[in-house]
Design an enzyme around this catalytic site. Structure first.
Site, PDB file in Angstrom:
ATOM      1  CE1 TYR A   7      -4.002  -2.058   0.442  1.00  0.00           C
ATOM      2  CE2 TYR A   7      -2.572  -3.350   1.880  1.00  0.00           C
ATOM      3  CZ  TYR A   7      -3.733  -3.222   1.150  1.00  0.00           C
ATOM      4  OH  TYR A   7      -4.619  -4.248   1.125  1.00  0.00           O
ATOM      5  CB  CYS A  21      -7.506  -5.509  -5.505  1.00  0.00           C
ATOM      6  SG  CYS A  21      -8.816  -6.577  -6.077  1.00  0.00           S
ATOM      7  NE  ARG A  71      -5.404   4.043   8.405  1.00  0.00           N
ATOM      8  CZ  ARG A  71      -5.414   4.227   9.705  1.00  0.00           C
ATOM      9  NH1 ARG A  71      -4.904   5.313  10.205  1.00  0.00           N
ATOM     10  NH2 ARG A  71      -5.953   3.366  10.482  1.00  0.00           N
TER      11      ARG A  71
END
Length: 112
Positions: free
Chosen positions: A28, A59, A42
């Site tokens: 991320y 993903c 986030r």
DNA sequence: GGGCTGACGGTTG
DNA sequence: GCAACCGCCAGCC
């Protein structure tokens, strides 16, 4: 029906995620950093959660630095994401996590 | 405008 | 290497 974020940074995130090569995984923070928001890791997860399936984003190749996959309630079944990664020759550890150190997508590899 | 939440990260013990 | 704590920041109530 939830609408996907229209922010430019989200579009950037989608492009980066879509650019993850086969058999590689990105964190991320990597995506957030490449999107210009190194502190918005986030938001990367938030973006994928609200993105339309038409994006066809890999993903399942996006994990955190621990190498842990997304919570089971996201894909419905955690085994599903694990299956996709194993299908892409992504090395898994006995702990059930992926060997992030060995399959981490290096953005430099794309530019070189 | 204020407070809470979250597909997270980094630091400290 | 792992667990706990704090910090970030956009989105939502």
């Amino acid at each position: 029906m939830k609408q996907e974020p229209t922010g430019e940074i989200y579009e950037k995130m989608y492009q980066i995620i879509a650019a993850i090569p086969f058999g590689k995984v990105a964190t991320y923070s990597q995506i957030a950093s490449l999107a210009g928001k190194p502190r918005n890791a986030r938001q990367v997860g938030y973006a994928m959660k609200h993105v339309s399936k038409e994006r066809k984003l890999p993903c399942h190749r996006v994990v955190n630095q621990r190498g842990e996959l997304s919570p089971d309630h996201v894909f419905g079944e955690q085994d599903f994401q694990r299956m996709l990664l194993e299908m892409e020759e992504v090395p898994f550890l006995p702990d059930g996590r992926i060997d992030i150190k060995h399959c981490r997508w290096d953005e430099r590899d794309v530019q070189l």
